[in-house]
Design a protein around this motif. Structure first.
Motif, PDB file in Angstrom:
ATOM      1  N   GLU A 136      10.774  -0.412  -0.399  1.00 42.48           N
ATOM      2  CA  GLU A 136      10.057  -1.215  -1.408  1.00 42.48           C
ATOM      3  C   GLU A 136       8.562  -0.953  -1.357  1.00 42.48           C
ATOM      4  O   GLU A 136       7.907  -0.833  -2.396  1.00 42.48           O
ATOM      5  CB  GLU A 136      10.318  -2.709  -1.187  1.00 42.48           C
ATOM      6  N   ALA A 137       8.014  -0.867  -0.135  1.00 43.01           N
ATOM      7  CA  ALA A 137       6.567  -0.666   0.011  1.00 43.01           C
ATOM      8  C   ALA A 137       6.153   0.713  -0.511  1.00 43.01           C
ATOM      9  O   ALA A 137       5.102   0.854  -1.145  1.00 43.01           O
ATOM     10  CB  ALA A 137       6.154  -0.836   1.474  1.00 43.01           C
ATOM     11  N   VAL A 138       6.978   1.720  -0.259  1.00 40.63           N
ATOM     12  CA  VAL A 138       6.653   3.062  -0.762  1.00 40.63           C
ATOM     13  C   VAL A 138       6.717   3.061  -2.287  1.00 40.63           C
ATOM     14  O   VAL A 138       5.819   3.574  -2.961  1.00 40.63           O
ATOM     15  CB  VAL A 138       7.607   4.128  -0.171  1.00 40.63           C
ATOM     16  N   ARG A 139       7.762   2.455  -2.847  1.00 41.48           N
ATOM     17  CA  ARG A 139       7.919   2.451  -4.314  1.00 41.48           C
ATOM     18  C   ARG A 139       6.814   1.661  -4.993  1.00 41.48           C
ATOM     19  O   ARG A 139       6.357   2.019  -6.065  1.00 41.48           O
ATOM     20  CB  ARG A 139       9.282   1.867  -4.706  1.00 41.48           C
ATOM     21  N   ALA A 140       6.363   0.573  -4.338  1.00 40.02           N
ATOM     22  CA  ALA A 140       5.305  -0.259  -4.908  1.00 40.02           C
ATOM     23  C   ALA A 140       3.921   0.353  -4.687  1.00 40.02           C
ATOM     24  O   ALA A 140       2.942  -0.112  -5.260  1.00 40.02           O
ATOM     25  CB  ALA A 140       5.358  -1.652  -4.289  1.00 40.02           C
ATOM     26  N   GLY A 141       3.840   1.355  -3.834  1.00 44.85           N
ATOM     27  CA  GLY A 141       2.548   1.971  -3.543  1.00 44.85           C
ATOM     28  C   GLY A 141       1.721   1.161  -2.550  1.00 44.85           C
ATOM     29  O   GLY A 141       0.529   1.409  -2.376  1.00 44.85           O
TER      30      GLY A 141
ATOM     31  N   PRO B  88       1.609   4.047   2.227  1.00 44.79           N
ATOM     32  CA  PRO B  88       0.619   3.681   3.238  1.00 44.79           C
ATOM     33  C   PRO B  88      -0.643   3.097   2.616  1.00 44.79           C
ATOM     34  O   PRO B  88      -0.993   3.413   1.489  1.00 44.79           O
ATOM     35  CB  PRO B  88       0.299   5.028   3.896  1.00 44.79           C
ATOM     36  N   ALA B  89      -1.327   2.249   3.391  1.00 43.80           N
ATOM     37  CA  ALA B  89      -2.627   1.704   2.991  1.00 43.80           C
ATOM     38  C   ALA B  89      -3.713   2.559   3.645  1.00 43.80           C
ATOM     39  O   ALA B  89      -3.411   3.476   4.414  1.00 43.80           O
ATOM     40  CB  ALA B  89      -2.724   0.258   3.451  1.00 43.80           C
TER      41      ALA B  89
END
Ligand code: KIV
Ligand code: NA
Length: 264
Positions: A250-255, A258-259
Protein backbone atom coordinates in the motif's frame (compact mmCIF):
# COMPACT_ATOMS: atom_id res chain seq x y z
CA UNK A 1 -1.85 -17.61 -16.85
CA UNK A 2 -0.68 -15.00 -14.36
CA UNK A 3 -1.89 -11.41 -14.35
CA UNK A 4 1.68 -10.15 -14.30
CA UNK A 5 3.46 -10.59 -17.61
CA UNK A 6 6.45 -8.85 -19.12
CA UNK A 7 4.34 -6.59 -21.43
CA UNK A 8 2.14 -5.70 -18.43
CA UNK A 9 5.16 -4.12 -16.72
CA UNK A 10 5.67 -1.48 -19.42
CA UNK A 11 1.91 -0.86 -19.45
CA UNK A 12 2.00 -0.27 -15.67
CA UNK A 13 4.62 2.42 -16.19
CA UNK A 14 2.53 4.08 -18.91
CA UNK A 15 -0.46 3.99 -16.53
CA UNK A 16 1.57 5.47 -13.67
CA UNK A 17 0.95 2.36 -11.57
CA UNK A 18 3.74 1.63 -9.05
CA UNK A 19 5.24 -1.86 -8.92
CA UNK A 20 5.73 -3.70 -5.64
CA UNK A 21 8.65 -6.11 -5.42
CA UNK A 22 10.30 -8.13 -2.64
CA UNK A 23 12.98 -10.77 -2.66
CA UNK A 24 11.99 -14.29 -1.66
CA UNK A 25 13.84 -17.57 -1.25
CA UNK A 26 11.34 -20.24 -0.19
CA UNK A 27 7.86 -21.59 -0.71
CA UNK A 28 6.07 -20.38 2.42
CA UNK A 29 7.13 -16.79 1.91
CA UNK A 30 6.36 -17.07 -1.80
CA UNK A 31 2.74 -17.93 -1.06
CA UNK A 32 2.41 -15.18 1.56
CA UNK A 33 3.98 -12.49 -0.63
CA UNK A 34 1.95 -13.56 -3.66
CA UNK A 35 -1.32 -13.47 -1.73
CA UNK A 36 -0.72 -10.05 -0.17
CA UNK A 37 -0.11 -7.71 -3.06
CA UNK A 38 3.45 -8.24 -4.27
CA UNK A 39 3.65 -7.86 -8.07
CA UNK A 40 7.20 -9.02 -8.67
CA UNK A 41 9.26 -11.53 -6.75
CA UNK A 42 13.02 -11.54 -6.99
CA UNK A 43 15.09 -14.59 -6.16
CA UNK A 44 18.09 -12.42 -5.37
CA UNK A 45 21.61 -13.73 -5.15
CA UNK A 46 21.43 -11.82 -1.85
CA UNK A 47 20.52 -15.32 -0.69
CA UNK A 48 24.28 -15.84 -0.45
CA UNK A 49 24.26 -13.37 2.43
CA UNK A 50 20.84 -13.67 4.09
CA UNK A 51 20.25 -17.41 3.64
CA UNK A 52 23.73 -18.90 3.32
CA UNK A 53 25.66 -16.54 5.65
CA UNK A 54 28.42 -15.47 3.27
CA UNK A 55 29.63 -11.87 3.40
CA UNK A 56 29.05 -11.24 -0.31
CA UNK A 57 27.02 -12.64 -3.22
CA UNK A 58 30.10 -14.01 -4.97
CA UNK A 59 29.90 -17.61 -3.65
CA UNK A 60 26.37 -18.15 -5.04
CA UNK A 61 26.14 -20.66 -7.92
CA UNK A 62 23.65 -21.18 -10.74
CA UNK A 63 22.73 -24.44 -8.98
CA UNK A 64 21.76 -22.47 -5.85
CA UNK A 65 19.68 -20.07 -7.94
CA UNK A 66 17.92 -22.94 -9.74
CA UNK A 67 17.05 -24.61 -6.42
CA UNK A 68 15.51 -21.48 -4.90
CA UNK A 69 13.76 -20.59 -8.15
CA UNK A 70 12.12 -24.00 -8.30
CA UNK A 71 10.79 -23.91 -4.73
CA UNK A 72 9.53 -20.33 -4.96
CA UNK A 73 7.91 -20.83 -8.39
CA UNK A 74 5.57 -23.48 -6.95
CA UNK A 75 4.07 -20.87 -4.61
CA UNK A 76 3.15 -18.16 -7.13
CA UNK A 77 -0.17 -17.55 -8.85
CA UNK A 78 0.06 -13.85 -9.44
CA UNK A 79 3.53 -12.36 -9.12
CA UNK A 80 6.10 -12.34 -11.91
CA UNK A 81 9.23 -14.26 -10.95
CA UNK A 82 12.66 -12.77 -11.61
CA UNK A 83 15.87 -14.70 -10.80
CA UNK A 84 19.40 -13.37 -10.56
CA UNK A 85 22.18 -14.60 -12.79
CA UNK A 86 24.85 -15.49 -10.22
CA UNK A 87 28.40 -14.13 -10.22
CA UNK A 88 30.06 -14.66 -13.62
CA UNK A 89 27.29 -16.92 -14.89
CA UNK A 90 26.66 -13.97 -17.22
CA UNK A 91 30.31 -13.35 -18.10
CA UNK A 92 29.75 -14.30 -21.75
CA UNK A 93 26.58 -14.48 -23.86
CA UNK A 94 26.83 -18.28 -24.16
CA UNK A 95 27.28 -18.83 -20.43
CA UNK A 96 24.42 -16.46 -19.70
CA UNK A 97 22.16 -18.27 -22.17
CA UNK A 98 22.88 -21.59 -20.42
CA UNK A 99 22.25 -20.18 -16.94
CA UNK A 100 19.16 -18.22 -18.00
CA UNK A 101 17.69 -21.27 -19.74
CA UNK A 102 18.08 -23.29 -16.55
CA UNK A 103 16.42 -20.54 -14.50
CA UNK A 104 13.50 -20.21 -16.91
CA UNK A 105 13.07 -23.98 -16.97
CA UNK A 106 12.96 -23.89 -13.15
CA UNK A 107 10.12 -21.34 -13.24
CA UNK A 108 11.69 -17.88 -13.59
CA UNK A 109 10.05 -15.53 -16.08
CA UNK A 110 12.88 -13.02 -16.29
CA UNK A 111 16.55 -13.02 -15.35
CA UNK A 112 18.42 -10.13 -13.74
CA UNK A 113 22.02 -9.23 -14.40
CA UNK A 114 24.30 -6.53 -13.08
CA UNK A 115 26.08 -3.81 -15.02
CA UNK A 116 26.39 -2.40 -18.53
CA UNK A 117 29.68 -2.31 -20.52
CA UNK A 118 30.38 -5.80 -21.81
CA UNK A 119 27.01 -6.92 -20.36
CA UNK A 120 25.20 -4.99 -23.11
CA UNK A 121 26.13 -7.74 -25.52
CA UNK A 122 24.83 -10.32 -23.04
CA UNK A 123 21.52 -8.46 -22.60
CA UNK A 124 21.07 -8.24 -26.38
CA UNK A 125 21.93 -11.94 -26.83
CA UNK A 126 19.32 -13.02 -24.26
CA UNK A 127 16.61 -10.57 -25.33
CA UNK A 128 16.95 -11.62 -28.98
CA UNK A 129 16.33 -15.17 -27.81
CA UNK A 130 13.12 -14.14 -26.00
CA UNK A 131 14.60 -14.33 -22.53
CA UNK A 132 13.27 -11.30 -20.64
CA UNK A 133 16.05 -9.39 -18.91
CA UNK A 134 16.08 -7.09 -15.90
CA UNK A 135 19.16 -4.89 -15.62
CA UNK A 136 20.63 -3.88 -12.27
CA UNK A 137 22.67 -0.67 -12.07
CA UNK A 138 24.12 1.56 -9.35
CA UNK A 139 25.45 -0.40 -6.38
CA UNK A 140 25.92 -3.76 -8.06
CA UNK A 141 26.91 -6.12 -5.23
CA UNK A 142 28.79 -8.52 -7.53
CA UNK A 143 31.25 -5.61 -8.06
CA UNK A 144 32.07 -5.39 -4.33
CA UNK A 145 35.76 -6.19 -4.80
CA UNK A 146 36.17 -3.62 -7.58
CA UNK A 147 34.14 -1.02 -5.61
CA UNK A 148 36.05 -1.75 -2.38
CA UNK A 149 32.81 -2.00 -0.39
CA UNK A 150 29.09 -1.28 -0.56
CA UNK A 151 28.52 2.43 -1.14
CA UNK A 152 26.08 4.78 -2.81
CA UNK A 153 26.92 5.14 -6.53
CA UNK A 154 26.52 8.08 -8.91
CA UNK A 155 27.10 10.89 -6.42
CA UNK A 156 29.70 12.73 -8.57
CA UNK A 157 28.56 14.44 -11.79
CA UNK A 158 30.68 12.22 -14.04
CA UNK A 159 29.47 9.03 -12.32
CA UNK A 160 25.86 10.22 -12.55
CA UNK A 161 26.21 10.95 -16.28
CA UNK A 162 27.74 7.49 -16.79
CA UNK A 163 24.87 5.82 -14.92
CA UNK A 164 22.28 7.69 -16.98
CA UNK A 165 24.05 6.66 -20.20
CA UNK A 166 24.27 3.04 -18.96
CA UNK A 167 20.55 3.04 -18.16
CA UNK A 168 19.68 4.17 -21.68
CA UNK A 169 22.10 1.61 -23.12
CA UNK A 170 20.73 -1.41 -21.23
CA UNK A 171 17.19 -0.54 -22.31
CA UNK A 172 18.36 -0.04 -25.89
CA UNK A 173 20.02 -3.49 -25.65
CA UNK A 174 16.69 -5.05 -24.69
CA UNK A 175 16.21 -4.90 -20.90
CA UNK A 176 12.52 -4.92 -19.89
CA UNK A 177 13.03 -3.73 -16.32
CA UNK A 178 15.72 -1.77 -14.48
CA UNK A 179 16.70 -2.09 -10.82
CA UNK A 180 18.52 0.94 -9.41
CA UNK A 181 20.33 0.26 -6.13
CA UNK A 182 21.69 2.96 -3.82
CA UNK A 183 21.77 5.97 -6.12
CA UNK A 184 20.77 9.55 -5.25
CA UNK A 185 17.02 10.26 -5.61
CA UNK A 186 17.56 13.01 -8.18
CA UNK A 187 19.55 10.69 -10.43
CA UNK A 188 16.98 7.89 -10.13
CA UNK A 189 14.28 10.40 -11.03
CA UNK A 190 16.20 11.46 -14.14
CA UNK A 191 16.81 7.85 -15.21
CA UNK A 192 13.14 6.96 -14.60
CA UNK A 193 12.06 9.80 -16.90
CA UNK A 194 14.61 8.81 -19.56
CA UNK A 195 13.64 5.14 -20.09
CA UNK A 196 10.38 3.50 -21.27
CA UNK A 197 10.76 0.45 -19.01
CA UNK A 198 9.89 0.57 -15.31
CA UNK A 199 12.63 1.37 -12.81
CA UNK A 200 12.59 -0.44 -9.48
CA UNK A 201 14.46 1.31 -6.70
CA UNK A 202 16.21 0.07 -3.58
CA UNK A 203 17.78 2.99 -1.76
CA UNK A 204 17.03 5.05 -4.88
CA UNK A 205 14.36 7.42 -3.61
CA UNK A 206 10.63 7.84 -4.24
CA UNK A 207 10.61 8.63 -7.97
CA UNK A 208 11.20 5.13 -9.33
CA UNK A 209 8.33 3.22 -10.94
CA UNK A 210 8.48 0.58 -8.21
CA UNK A 211 10.38 -0.53 -5.12
CA UNK A 212 12.17 -3.66 -3.97
CA UNK A 213 13.58 -4.66 -0.57
CA UNK A 214 15.49 -7.71 0.59
CA UNK A 215 12.97 -9.83 2.53
CA UNK A 216 15.23 -10.35 5.56
CA UNK A 217 15.90 -6.59 5.88
CA UNK A 218 12.18 -5.95 5.42
CA UNK A 219 11.39 -8.33 8.31
CA UNK A 220 14.16 -6.92 10.49
CA UNK A 221 16.13 -10.17 10.77
CA UNK A 222 19.68 -9.89 12.06
CA UNK A 223 21.86 -10.07 8.98
CA UNK A 224 25.10 -9.38 10.84
CA UNK A 225 25.16 -6.00 9.06
CA UNK A 226 23.79 -2.59 10.00
CA UNK A 227 20.19 -2.12 8.88
CA UNK A 228 20.28 -0.06 5.70
CA UNK A 229 18.86 3.47 5.80
CA UNK A 230 16.30 2.65 3.09
CA UNK A 231 14.50 -0.01 5.16
CA UNK A 232 11.37 0.77 7.18
CA UNK A 233 9.73 -1.34 9.90
CA UNK A 234 6.54 -2.55 8.24
CA UNK A 235 6.23 -5.54 10.58
CA UNK A 236 5.52 -3.31 13.57
CA UNK A 237 2.90 -1.48 11.53
CA UNK A 238 1.36 -4.54 9.87
CA UNK A 239 1.30 -6.80 12.94
CA UNK A 240 2.05 -9.99 11.00
CA UNK A 241 4.12 -11.01 8.01
CA UNK A 242 1.04 -10.85 5.76
CA UNK A 243 0.08 -7.49 7.28
CA UNK A 244 3.60 -6.14 6.79
CA UNK A 245 3.53 -7.15 3.15
CA UNK A 246 0.15 -5.47 2.66
CA UNK A 247 1.35 -2.31 4.44
CA UNK A 248 4.45 -2.19 2.24
CA UNK A 249 2.44 -2.75 -0.95
CA UNK A 250 0.00 0.00 0.00
CA UNK A 251 2.79 2.43 0.91
CA UNK A 252 4.63 1.81 -2.37
CA UNK A 253 1.42 2.23 -4.41
CA UNK A 254 0.48 5.40 -2.52
CA UNK A 255 3.98 6.82 -2.97
CA UNK A 256 4.45 7.21 0.79
CA UNK A 257 7.40 4.76 0.87
CA UNK A 258 10.22 5.48 0.48
CA UNK A 259 10.24 8.91 2.12
CA UNK A 260 13.16 11.35 2.14
CA UNK A 261 14.57 9.72 5.30
CA UNK A 262 14.98 6.41 3.39
CA UNK A 263 16.71 8.07 0.44
CA UNK A 264 20.11 9.46 -0.59
O1 KIV B 1 20.03 -10.00 -4.77
C1 KIV B 1 19.19 -9.13 -4.46
O2 KIV B 1 18.45 -9.22 -3.48
C2 KIV B 1 19.08 -7.96 -5.33
C3 KIV B 1 18.23 -6.81 -4.86
C4 KIV B 1 18.93 -6.08 -3.78
C5 KIV B 1 17.82 -5.91 -5.96
O3 KIV B 1 19.68 -7.94 -6.37
NA1 NA C 1 21.24 -9.58 -6.61
Amino acid sequence: SKPWTVPALAQAKRDGRKLVMLTCYDHGFARTLDANGVDLILIGDSLGMVVQGHDSTLPVTVEDMVYHTRIVARGLQRALLVSDLSFQSDATPERALDAATRLLQAGAEMVKLEGAGHKLEVIRFLAERDIPVCSHLGLTPQSVLAFGGYRVQGREDAAAAKLLADAKAVVEAGASLLVLECVPSALAEKITAAVVVPTIGIGAGPHCDGQVLVLHDFLGLDSGHRRPKFVKDFLGEGGSVAGAVRAYAEAVRAGSFPAAEHSY
